[in-house]
Design a protein around this motif. Structure first.
Motif, short mmCIF file in Angstrom:
data_model
loop_
_atom_site.label_atom_id
_atom_site.label_comp_id
_atom_site.label_asym_id
_atom_site.label_seq_id
_atom_site.Cartn_x
_atom_site.Cartn_y
_atom_site.Cartn_z
N ALA A 146 -30.28 3.66 15.35
CA ALA A 146 -29.17 4.26 16.10
C ALA A 146 -29.30 5.78 16.14
CB ALA A 146 -27.84 3.86 15.49
N SER A 147 -29.59 6.39 14.99
CA SER A 147 -29.66 7.85 15.00
C SER A 147 -30.90 8.36 15.71
CB SER A 147 -29.54 8.40 13.59
OG SER A 147 -30.75 8.32 12.92
N CYS A 148 -31.99 7.60 15.68
CA CYS A 148 -33.18 7.99 16.46
C CYS A 148 -32.85 8.00 17.94
CB CYS A 148 -34.32 7.00 16.23
SG CYS A 148 -35.18 7.25 14.69
N LEU A 149 -32.19 6.93 18.39
CA LEU A 149 -31.86 6.84 19.81
C LEU A 149 -30.93 7.97 20.23
CD1 LEU A 149 -31.44 2.97 20.11
CD2 LEU A 149 -33.26 4.35 21.10
N ASP A 150 -29.98 8.30 19.35
CA ASP A 150 -29.07 9.40 19.67
C ASP A 150 -29.82 10.72 19.81
OD1 ASP A 150 -26.30 8.16 17.64
OD2 ASP A 150 -26.86 7.80 19.73
N ARG A 151 -30.75 10.95 18.91
CA ARG A 151 -31.52 12.20 18.98
C ARG A 151 -32.39 12.25 20.22
NH1 ARG A 151 -31.35 13.09 13.09
NH2 ARG A 151 -32.76 11.37 12.69
#
Lengths: 449, 390
Positions: free
Chosen positions: B278-283
């Motif tokens: 999730a945080s990879c995709l957000d970045r």
């Protein structure tokens, strides 16, 4: 997903360490006998082979798909047949020998699964790949005969068989064994088990609620979890399809640069060479998306499997719910009969009953009549108590076995999904590296212009 | 018509002065320019002048800095319009001060362009952004529209400032420095005698493209303009389309990360991995946004300006036959034409090289994100005890 085959290869052994009670063991044996009866013509050796089958290491693959035209009641219909091959491996490093090879169509896989669902209600039965293409984005076809769809389905069917083969209980099923080894007559054998009759029609009414007074909290939580899992995975797949669609657009439009640069370079004396080679890199960029998204489709299939697994999980919860409901109904019925009996015996009427009212209105019954009724009730009560006892036992067995399988399933799910998510990260990394390479080359061309 | 006060010359290099003299003579003077009337210290052939034109302006020679910003809405009883702040910093002597700040509206820019075209009919005047957007559903005063226009107006003024002749235009100076009242009174002055003659020359120069027996180089120029116009329009369309697709990709990506975060809430063992994804995709989503900004700041305005340039250059044609007058027009036009082509190549080259750089940066950021996720995952694996194999 080609890697799935060797990765899921499992040593097929008879019963695992903990003896798991099998509610329908008797029925399975009966099925086995029938099957063997049908195989009498094949030769003396096959009984030994059946027994040894489960001790050797076997490899299963769905290696080919073929378009066929078949006759059904109405007309000629096109369908796809899949080649199921079974190989046995003598020693760990030895060569594999092709032992069985036959053609199956999707409907036969469905039949196998429906049978397993009925005979193993406490097992989270592995799902089949989707019947129709869903969560598609514009480039993918919704056509069942489309070669890409057929290819992905072939892999999905192979995966299904491997899942069944690696399940400690399901792998021992006779019908499954025959599915792999006996092409003709298999459908008839399955139907002869009468499993369709055994299937609880109430299970089909997915949304019907059965008011269970003492629900098992674990199963309620599990059902809730399976609903959430289904919802979140389908949402994820939908968004992923849209993201894929957009990404495809971004990459492909860059290909247009390639064409224009190339045309422009023809008249531009100074920038000509730079434009030409830059254009080439834009073409490379545009075409790179095809492989990237193909890999992603396999990832999506892995998620889809668990989307359907969630349904299977929910089915187990439903069966438990029904069982619990039947149990409570039976207990209730027994209690009311006992009460009736007591009332008749003691002459007191505590609860309203039509019989009681009519007796009051139209006169009392004779002592003989009353005796007869008490006797009938006592028999019913005795029968009821027996049934309740066995239902209780059944229920407890079910819960024990189901829970064991659910634990097994949870571990498998966590492993598989973690692996899938990591493979997704790997795919993204590969995509980024390709992007860096192409744009670095393009930048060089632009700078030299 | 450019006027060169004596003292201004000390700020310029000798080379630039020579160029400006040549431009001035070729641009505004309707009388015949005899090549031999050039001073002996100057290079005698137009070609060598053209060569010198190709040198890029050295940064330390730049003595006029202009910015267009701070759009403001004005509402009157008759109309609503936007004004922009035009801020100038200069070390030139002919300016009364070293800093100026005025407010201008689109109409004022149009006026300036008109005056420059009048006074320098054979020079390539930079284009203005369109009056209104015809395509799409962009509202006249939407933020995007205003920002795009602001950028283009900024570019317009800076182009003039960088042009060896136009930069000394009196109208330009008035535009940059006059307060509201002064500007309107200056505008009221009618076109001068010289500029009336200039119009004829311009008509003649432009008409060259319609005449059959025109010189080779004009055929060449015409062909170049036609092809260039075709290509730049295509590139503009493609670039706009890429922007649109990337924008839609960004919109979908905004939803992608959060779903994984939501999923992690109902999981235990998987929560970590899902949260990481999730945080990879957000970045990556944020990196996409930056990539988008880059496109709209760097590539699209450059390409679009050249679309406007090409439209202007394609203009035709009142057929004239004043061939003798055409001779001087040719020279000036040709020199400016070469300068323009060189600028065009540099601008296109930089814009695309810059875009490539931004794309590399985008992919590098995403790569770093996913790689650190993988590292974190493998660290977790290292710490966990091995599972029991079924």
């Amino acid at each position: 997903m080609e890697e799935a085959a060797p990765a899921l290869e499992r040593l097929l052994q008879p019963a695992p360490l903990e003896p798991l009670g099998h509610p329908d063991a008797g029925l399975e044996a009966a099925v086995g006998e029938e099957a063997e009866g049908a195989q009498d013509e094949e030769g003396p050796g096959d009984r030994t082979m059946t027994e040894n089958f489960w001790v050797k290491k076997i490899e299963i693959s769905v290696s080919e798909a073929e378009k066929r035209t078949g006759r059904n009641a109405m007309n000629m219909q096109e369908y796809t047949a899949y080649l199921v091959e079974t190989r046995s491996v003598e020693h760990n490093d030895g060569p594999s020998v092709l032992t069985d090879s036959l053609w199956r169509r999707y409907s036969e896989f469905e039949l196998l699964r429906n049978y397993l669902l009925v005979y193993y209600p406490h097992i989270v039965v592995p799902p089949l790949p989707e019947k129709r293409a869903e969560f598609i984005w514009h480039k993918l076809s919704a056509d069942n005969m489309d070669p890409d769809f057929v290819e992905r389905r072939r892999i999905g069917l192979e995966n299904f068989l491997l899942r069944v083969a690696s399940h400690p209980i399901l792998c021992r099923d006779r019908i499954f064994y025959l599915f792999l080894t006996q092409e003709g007559n298999w459908k008839e054998i399955v139907n002869e088990t009468g499993f369709q009759l055994k299937a609880d029609s109430r299970l089909k009414a997915l949304n019907a609620t059965f008011r269970v007074k003492n629900p098992d909290k674990r199963f309620t939580e599990l059902k809730h979890y399976s609903d959430e899992l289904q919802s979140v995975i389908s949402h994820l797949l939908r968004v992923r399809a849209r993201v894929a669609d957009r990404l495809y657009g971004v990459y492909k439009v860059h290909g247009n640069y390639g064409r224009v640069f190339s045309e422009w370079s023809a008249i531009e004396k100074e920038m000509g060479d730079g434009l030409q080679s830059a254009g080439h890199h834009m073409d490379v960029y545009a075409s790179s998306i095809d492989d990237i998204l193909e890999d992603e489709e396999h990832y999506a299939d892995q998620l889809k499997e668990y989307l359907f697994y969630a349904e299977a999980l929910r089915a187990v919860c439903r069966k438990h719910e029904l069982m619990q409901y039947d149990l409570e109904m039976a207990a209730q019925d027994l209690a009311s009969k006992k009460q009736q009996c007591e009332e008749l015996s003691t002459g007191t009427v505590r609860t309203f009953s039509l019989k009681g009212m009519t007796t009051k209105l139209f006169g009392q019954e004779t002592p003989e009549q009353r005796e007869a009724r008490i006797k009938v009730l006592e028999e019913q009560i005795s029968e009821g108590e027996q049934q309740l006892k066995s239902k209780n036992l059944e229920g407890r067995e079910f819960v024990k076995n189901a829970w064991a399988d659910i634990e097994r399933f949870k571990e498998q799910k966590n492993r598989d999904l973690k692996e899938a998510l990591i493979s997704y990260a790997v795919m993204q990394i590969s995509m980024c590296k390709k992007g860096i390479q192409v744009w670095t080359n393009a930048k060089e061309c632009f700078s030299k212009m | 018509m450019a006027i060169f006060p004596r003292h201004a010359r000390t700020h310029l290099s000798r080379r630039k002065r020579m160029l400006n003299d040549a431009w001035a003579k070729g641009g505004g003077d309707a009388s015949l320019m005899d090549m031999n009337s050039l001073s002996p210290t100057m290079p005698t052939s137009p070609l060598s002048m053209i060569n010198q034109v190709k040198f890029e302006d050295e940064p330390d020679l730049k003595d006029l800095f202009i910015t267009v910003d701070d759009p403001e809405s004005h509402v009157t009883t008759i109309e609503t319009f936007i004004t922009y702040r035009v801020a100038t910093q200069t070390s030139r002597g002919e300016f009364d001060s070293s800093e100026f700040e005025v407010r201008r509206r689109y109409q004022d820019f149009l006026w300036l362009k008109g005056k420059l075209e009048e006074a320098h009919p054979t020079l390539i005047i930079p284009p203005l952004p369109e009056k209104f957007v015809v395509k799409g559903m962009v509202e006249r005063f939407s933020d995007d529209f205003i920002e795009t226009r602001r950028r283009a107006l900024n570019k317009f003024l800076n182009r003039i400032a960088d042009h060896p002749t136009l930069t000394f235009s009196e109208d330009f100076k008035v535009f940059l420095t006059a307060q509201a009242g002064e500007l309107s009174s200056h505008k009221k002055q009618g076109p001068g005698l010289l500029s009336r003659m200039g119009q004829t020359v311009r008509a003649v120069a432009l008409s060259m493209r319609g005449v059959r027996s025109r010189p080779e180089e004009f055929t060449e120029m015409n062909d170049f303009i036609e092809t260039f116009s075709q290509k730049i329009n295509l590139i503009d369309k493609i670039s706009q389309r890429i922007y649109k697709e990337e924008r839609e990709y960004f919109d979908e990506m905004k939803e992608y990360g959060p779903i994984h975060a939501l999923w992690s809430e109902s999981e235990e063992d998987l929560a970590d991995t899902l949260g990481g994804v999730a945080s990879c995709l957000d970045r990556c989503c944020q990196a996409t946004e930056r990539r988008l900004c880059g496109l709209s700041e760097a590539l699209l305005p450059v390409v679009h300006e050249y679309v406007l340039y090409s439209e202007m250059l394609m203009l035709t044609e009142e057929v004239g036959k004043l061939e003798d007058k055409v001779e001087c027009a040719n020279t000036a036009l040709r020199a400016d034409w070469e300068r323009w082509k060189q600028n065009m190549r540099n601008d296109i080259k930089s814009a695309f090289a810059d875009t490539a750089e931004r794309n590399i940066h985008y992919y590098e950021q995403c790569l770093a994100t996913w790689e650190s996720f993988l590292t974190a995952q493998s660290d977790l694996y290292a710490k966990e005890p091995p599972d029991d194999k079924p």
